[in-house]
Scaffold this active site. Structure first.
Site, PDB file in Angstrom:
ATOM      1  CG  HIS A  87     -12.287   1.139   3.727  1.00  0.00           C
ATOM      2  ND1 HIS A  87     -11.660   0.142   3.093  1.00  0.00           N
ATOM      3  CD2 HIS A  87     -11.535   1.234   5.113  1.00  0.00           C
ATOM      4  CE1 HIS A  87     -10.713  -0.333   3.818  1.00  0.00           C
ATOM      5  NE2 HIS A  87     -10.500   0.509   5.119  1.00  0.00           N
ATOM      6  CB  CYS A 136      -9.924   2.163   0.784  1.00  0.00           C
ATOM      7  SG  CYS A 136     -11.435   1.548  -0.059  1.00  0.00           S
ATOM      8  CB  SER A 140      -0.907  -0.084   1.280  1.00  0.00           C
ATOM      9  OG  SER A 140      -1.934  -1.028   1.000  1.00  0.00           O
TER      10      SER A 140
END
Length: 639
Positions: free
Chosen positions: A370, A383, A327
């Site tokens: 989310h 997310c 991420s």
């Protein structure tokens, strides 16, 4: 019968003529001999004097003193220490085995070293000295010197050997030196004579080999008088060599040592950069090794321990290894979307916990989803679905171009060994390397730093420094060579809208400092020291299983990138914990502690930590300080 007067006169004339001829011949011979003697003694005097001196005088090369290596504050990283060794010359030794046997009565000789030395003497020119015993004691040197008449060709010598006083701390950066091998000589078209000095040391890996020419220096020479059997009688004159250039690195020994202690027994790496200059303040891989063992000749047992360790202590993980960035790569996808104009900071996407793409489902890390999130919230909550949808809009070509602009996909210009370029894939790459077309699913995977994307910890630190400053920061590892400063390169503004950079920075600020940020527990609360960052977790397996339920080597890698302070950034940190699990739980706390150590230039006050973390921070500081003290004492004994 009596001779007549005429016969007597004729005989006298013949004798006189013969005498004249003989006298003339003798005179001519004497003249020729005289001329030859004059030619040899006068005209050729210099040449024959030189030939005579060559039989009486030998010239020996003197190894130069290797340049030292220091950290940014002048602390020694690599130096030279005097060592005693015993060498032999085949042309003077006579019976090699007999001489070695007599030497063995005076000195404790290693059988393997003796066998190697004998083989080297048989295959080398007879005039070359070969080291039979290295790092012997002063008492052994004294015994050899006293018994010199019984040891033809044997010479006790004092030399210099490389020593790394900080042992494991800089092993992956500086590397180590070792004796010149045939393989080393093959690299040179015309090797310098100094490289043939017995057991002469040159750089093998790391900075030691990248700056070999500058560190080596130039050889000196000494003239010695020898007797008829070749024994040295006296030294006539000496010309000292030129010492190699000293190097000063940008690294901070205290910070590097702290990182080593903080990483502990993890298989991990960390990079700390000054975001203004690009100076690398620390670049550490864990676990490490003691380079002094390689200089002295590492044993088979010790080398096997290093090679068989699954945490790979010999690997320079900061530059040599490439990991899926997870991420942390979302900042690249976000910038690519902003620059392409397909999203704005307030545009939202709905995350139900997954994305349906044909017959395949791409999950978000939060299975319940989310809900609706904008750019800042997508970074704060990390997310996945937001970036799946964004990537399909912006395309892999734009994402790859942004990655390269931020320092990914090319090898950083640092003088370390085996620096990887990582991988910033696009359609051409897959077609060229895999012989297949790029798929939409490849883009979806790449959007969150999975699939084909690979980055090194150093590249992650460069990416963070560029994001924090908006400039093309280039890493610098060597501060000066021979007292001359090396230039700071790069630094020009990135071709990215500053407003877009601010949007992403705001999201990274929320990751650490908002109440819902994924790295909130690792925040810094000291005024003016707040940190912004991004967590990352990169999968090493396809199946969805909890990390605690699989062996260590199958667990996810934990990553965290950060810069601080949020306002006017000074420091960038990138941390990778191999198979550490989650980035927020494993990598972020380590990065926060390293960041504080860099910001405060030493142990930070406990007030810099959140109140709930202070007791744990105090215990950690005490443990690290005790470990560093114990290690320093142990290394002092080893030195």
């Amino acid at each position: 019968m009596r001779r007549t007067p005429k016969d007597t006169a004729d005989s006298a004339r013949r004798i006189t003529r013969r005498g004249l001829l003989l006298g003339t011949a003798q005179l001519a011979f004497a003249g020729a001999l005289g001329l030859r003697m004059r030619y040899m003694q006068v005209d050729q005097a210099d040449e024959f004097r030189l030939l005579a001196e060559e039989n009486r005088i030998n010239i020996h090369l003197i190894p130069p003193s290797r340049g030292r290596i220091f950290d940014r504050n002048g602390q020694t990283i690599a130096e030279n220490e005097p060592t005693y060794r015993i060498t032999m010359r085949r042309e003077d030794a006579g019976d090699l085995e007999d001489t070695v046997a007599r030497l063995a009565q005076l000195v404790d000789l290693d059988e393997a070293s003796v066998a190697r030395a004998l083989e080297e003497m048989r295959t080398s020119p007879p005039f070359l000295q070969v080291t039979v015993a290295d790092r012997v004691s002063w008492e052994e040197i004294s015994r050899v010197a006293v018994n010199a008449p019984a040891l033809p060709g044997v010479t006790p010598e004092v030399g210099l050997s490389r020593f790394y006083p900080q042992h494991e701390t800089f092993a992956h950066v500086v590397g180590y030196v070792g004796p010149v091998s045939e393989r080393d000589l093959e690299k040179y078209e015309d090797p310098e004579p100094v490289l043939r000095i017995p057991r002469f040391q040159i750089g093998k890996v790391g900075i030691e080999t990248k700056f070999e020419e500058q560190l080596r220096g130039g050889a000196g020479a000494k003239r010695v008088e020898v007797n008829a059997v070749g024994r040295v009688m006296r030294e006539l004159d000496r010309r000292e060599g030129t010492a190699g250039d000293d190097l000063q690195l940008t690294l901070d020994s205290e910070l590097q040592d702290y990182i080593k202690a903080r990483l502990g027994h993890e298989s991990a790496s960390a990079v700390v950069m000054d975001v203004e200059s690009g100076d690398i303040l620390a670049i550490a891989s864990s676990p490490s090794y003691d380079p002094n063992k390689f200089v002295r000749g590492i044993s088979v047992a010790d080398y096997s321990v290093l090679r068989e360790n699954n945490h790979r202590p010999l690997a320079s993980k900061t530059v040599q290894d490439a990991y899926p960035p997870g991420s942390t790569f979302k900042i690249i996808t976000a910038l690519a979307g902003l620059e392409a104009g397909v999203i704005g900071p307030d545009d939202t996407a709905y995350c139900p916990g997954h994305l349906e793409l044909g017959s395949r489902r791409f999950h978000c890390w939060k299975r319940s989803g989310h809900g609706r999130v904008n750019l800042e919230q997508s970074l704060r909550d990390s997310c996945d679905v937001y970036y799946y949808e964004l990537a399909m809009k912006v395309g892999i070509e734009n994402i790859a171009a942004m990655g390269r602009k931020m320092g990914l996909g090319s090898a950083p210009d640092v003088p370390m060994s085996a620096v990887t370029s990582g991988l910033m894939p696009d359609k051409d790459w897959k077609r060229r390397e895999r012989g297949a077309e790029w798929l939409v699913g490849d883009t979806v995977n790449a959007s969150i730093g999975q699939g084909f994307v690979l980055t090194s910890p150093l590249q992650q630190a460069i990416m963070t420094a560029r994001l924090a400053t908006g400039r093309k920061i280039e890493p610098r590892l060597v501060r000066s060579i021979g007292g001359q400063d090396t230039p700071i390169t790069g630094g020009e503004p990135l071709d990215i809208d500053p407003l877009h950079l601010r949007y992403v920075r705001k999201g990274m600020d929320s990751v650490v400092n908002s109440s819902r940020g994924t790295a909130r527990r690792s925040r810094i609360v000291a005024d003016g020291m707040q940190m912004a960052g991004k967590t990352g977790t990169s999968q090493v397996r396809n199946r969805v299983v909890r990390n605690s339920d699989v062996p260590w080597e199958e667990r996810d890698h934990a990553l965290f990138i950060s810069y601080a302070p949020v306002v006017n950034p000074r420091i960038a940190v990138a941390v990778v914990i191999e198979h550490g699990g989650g980035g927020s739980s494993a990598a972020a706390p380590v990065a926060r502690d390293i960041m504080l150590q860099a910001l405060y230039n030493g142990t930070p006050p406990l007030e810099a930590y959140p109140a709930s973390e202070r007791e744990g921070a105090r215990q950690l500081q005490e443990r690290i300080e005790a470990e560093r003290t114990a290690r320093a004492r142990a290394e002092g004994r080893r030195a």
